[in-house]
Design a protein around this motif. Structure first.
Motif, PDB file in Angstrom:
ATOM      1  N   HIS A  17       0.787  -1.166   0.066  1.00 13.92           N
ATOM      2  CA  HIS A  17      -0.067  -0.039   0.050  1.00 13.92           C
ATOM      3  C   HIS A  17       1.014   1.276  -0.144  1.00 13.92           C
ATOM      4  CE1 HIS A  17      -3.765  -2.257   0.308  1.00 13.92           C
ATOM      5  NE2 HIS A  17      -3.208  -2.776   1.505  1.00 13.92           N
ATOM      6  N   ILE A  18       1.791   1.264   0.484  1.00 16.15           N
ATOM      7  CA  ILE A  18       2.972   2.279   0.575  1.00 16.15           C
ATOM      8  C   ILE A  18       3.587   2.511  -0.886  1.00 16.15           C
ATOM      9  CG2 ILE A  18       5.440   3.083   1.217  1.00 16.15           C
ATOM     10  CD1 ILE A  18       4.829   1.744   3.994  1.00 16.15           C
ATOM     11  N   ARG A  19       3.770   1.395  -1.483  1.00 13.62           N
ATOM     12  CA  ARG A  19       4.517   1.546  -3.006  1.00 13.62           C
ATOM     13  C   ARG A  19       3.357   1.796  -3.974  1.00 13.62           C
ATOM     14  NH1 ARG A  19       7.376  -3.201  -1.001  1.00 13.62           N
ATOM     15  NH2 ARG A  19       9.518  -2.678  -0.750  1.00 13.62           N
ATOM     16  N   ASN A  20       2.080   1.654  -3.650  1.00 14.83           N
ATOM     17  CA  ASN A  20       1.076   1.856  -4.608  1.00 14.83           C
ATOM     18  C   ASN A  20       0.309   3.368  -4.403  1.00 14.83           C
ATOM     19  OD1 ASN A  20      -0.948   1.257  -2.887  1.00 14.83           O
ATOM     20  ND2 ASN A  20      -1.337  -0.597  -3.673  1.00 14.83           N
ATOM     21  N   GLY A  21       0.785   3.749  -3.304  1.00 10.09           N
ATOM     22  CA  GLY A  21       0.199   5.160  -2.858  1.00 10.09           C
ATOM     23  C   GLY A  21      -1.113   5.142  -2.135  1.00 10.09           C
ATOM     24  N   ASN A  22      -1.505   3.967  -1.904  1.00  8.67           N
ATOM     25  CA  ASN A  22      -2.787   4.017  -0.811  1.00  8.67           C
ATOM     26  C   ASN A  22      -2.606   4.431   0.289  1.00  8.67           C
ATOM     27  OD1 ASN A  22      -4.353   3.167  -3.013  1.00  8.67           O
ATOM     28  ND2 ASN A  22      -4.000   0.759  -2.497  1.00  8.67           N
ATOM     29  N   LEU A  23      -1.374   4.506   0.893  1.00  5.77           N
ATOM     30  CA  LEU A  23      -1.110   5.115   2.142  1.00  5.77           C
ATOM     31  C   LEU A  23       0.265   5.764   1.999  1.00  5.77           C
ATOM     32  CD1 LEU A  23      -1.482   1.540   4.513  1.00  5.77           C
ATOM     33  CD2 LEU A  23      -3.201   3.771   4.168  1.00  5.77           C
ATOM     34  N   LYS A  24       0.067   6.586   3.198  1.00 11.56           N
ATOM     35  CA  LYS A  24       1.506   7.802   3.141  1.00 11.56           C
ATOM     36  C   LYS A  24       2.276   7.308   4.315  1.00 11.56           C
ATOM     37  CE  LYS A  24      -1.173  11.247   3.187  1.00 11.56           C
ATOM     38  NZ  LYS A  24      -1.620  12.883   2.938  1.00 11.56           N
ATOM     39  N   ALA A  25       3.626   7.151   4.164  1.00 13.79           N
ATOM     40  CA  ALA A  25       4.562   6.526   5.296  1.00 13.79           C
ATOM     41  C   ALA A  25       5.032   7.976   5.495  1.00 13.79           C
ATOM     42  CB  ALA A  25       5.633   5.552   4.521  1.00 13.79           C
ATOM     43  N   LEU A  26       5.026   8.137   6.919  1.00 15.40           N
ATOM     44  CA  LEU A  26       5.633   9.506   7.536  1.00 15.40           C
ATOM     45  C   LEU A  26       7.060   9.158   8.025  1.00 15.40           C
ATOM     46  CD1 LEU A  26       2.621  10.589   9.545  1.00 15.40           C
ATOM     47  CD2 LEU A  26       3.178  11.100   7.145  1.00 15.40           C
ATOM     48  N   ALA A  27       7.339   7.873   8.688  1.00 16.10           N
ATOM     49  CA  ALA A  27       8.793   7.750   8.983  1.00 16.10           C
ATOM     50  C   ALA A  27       8.750   6.388   9.649  1.00 16.10           C
ATOM     51  CB  ALA A  27       8.918   8.600  10.611  1.00 16.10           C
TER      52      ALA A  27
END
Length: 324
Positions: free
Chosen positions: A213-223
């Motif tokens: 989901h991080i890679r496909n943009g469904n979620l945003k990784a902050l740190a």
């Protein structure tokens, strides 16, 4: 002469008594093995279990069946293995919080850490702070500012009360001076699904559950809650780089057997796990999932697990954390 006959007879009787057990160990495994995962499919524990299961089947010459037994914040599946016959045919792929935090959180736990012997470490995973796509923030500092402007209005998901993501949220609230509301789920799969759907705003979780989901943009990784960046997520800053120094959080997934499992069986399983972990196939997949592999003996695994139980128990008591 009489004494020699007595000694010979005693030795024969002893050999007859020992032989069945020794033969069973020498022939292990001679039937399928069940690897219990105390969580629903789709989460980090399940992914790590399946990373090893098929290759273990090939290495041991017997099928290794992954059996998801979620529920009770991991305690249902864990208790099943604690009560299983210690013969190497029922194993537990355990998640760190279930093993380390539940003993301090649950008053009437139906198992205890001493019910298990460590076999091998499957993977260690630094946790990542991820937010829903709808949240108006693109980095940790802006999210903290947004959360401070909306105290008690934002929710964070966890894979269950008392899990590392739950404890990580408590620690995040404390470290950042914010007030996120805890929403427990029955595993990482349903928690991630609601995070992607925007039903909750944030989760602190191991990368395997959210890497796609991080890679496909469904979620945003902050740190990444780690002291150093992970090669698979080189663009995700550490918490220190993102402005929250001192906030680090590791989770792990390890293979355990019931206490009393014969050491030759434990050693054989450990050797198979370590051989598999050394392959390029598993190393590459583990890196893609955002995890780290370590090469530990059963004794090293046991020592680490004992230290984790003591450490998380202190965190829970010092922060007066209870199951919601």
């Amino acid at each position: 002469m009489q004494r020699r006959r007595v000694i010979a007879l005693s030795a024969a009787v002893l050999a007859a008594a020992v032989a069945p057990g020794a033969h069973a160990q020498a022939g292990y495994p001679d039937k399928p093995i069940t690897m219990v995962v105390p969580a629903p499919p789709g989460g980090g524990t399940d992914l790590v279990a399946r990373l090893y299961a098929d290759l273990l089947s090939q290495e041991l010459g017997q099928q290794v069946i992954v059996d998801n037994k979620g529920g009770g914040n991991g305690n249902v599946g864990t208790a099943i293995v604690a009560r299983a016959k210690p013969d190497g045919y029922t194993l537990l792929m355990q998640y760190s919080a279930y093993h380390s935090a539940n003993p301090a959180l649950v008053k009437e736990l139906s198992w205890k850490p001493e019910d298990f012997t460590g076999v091998a470490m499957g993977a260690i995973a630094p946790h990542v702070i991820v937010i829903a796509k709808k949240v108006p923030a693109d980095d940790l500092k802006s999210f903290i500012a947004y959360a401070k402007a909306n105290p008690g209005k934002l929710n964070y998901a966890s894979v269950g009360a008392g899990s590392v993501p739950h404890l990580g949220g408590v620690m995040l609230n404390k470290a950042a001076g914010i007030d996120l509301v805890h929403v427990p789920y029955k595993g990482a799969g349903p928690a991630t699904a609601d995070l992607v759907a925007g039903q909750v705003e944030l989760m602190v979780v191991t990368p395997p559950s959210v890497s796609a989901h991080i890679r496909n943009g469904n979620l945003k990784a902050l740190a990444l809650a780690s002291d150093k960046r992970h090669p698979a997520f080189a663009d995700i800053p550490t918490t220190a780089e993102a402005g929250l120094a001192g906030y680090t959080l590791d989770g792990w997934f390890a293979l355990f057997a019931p206490a009393g499992t014969p050491q030759p069986i434990v050693d054989k399983l450990n050797a198979a796990m370590r051989k598999i972990a050394a392959t390029d196939q598993v190393r590459q997949r583990a890196s893609q999932l955002g995890t780290v592999l370590v090469d530990w003996s059963p004794a090293e695994m046991d020592a680490f697990a004992r230290k984790e139980v003591a450490g998380w128990g202190k965190v829970i008591r010092d922060n007066n954390i209870t199951i919601d």
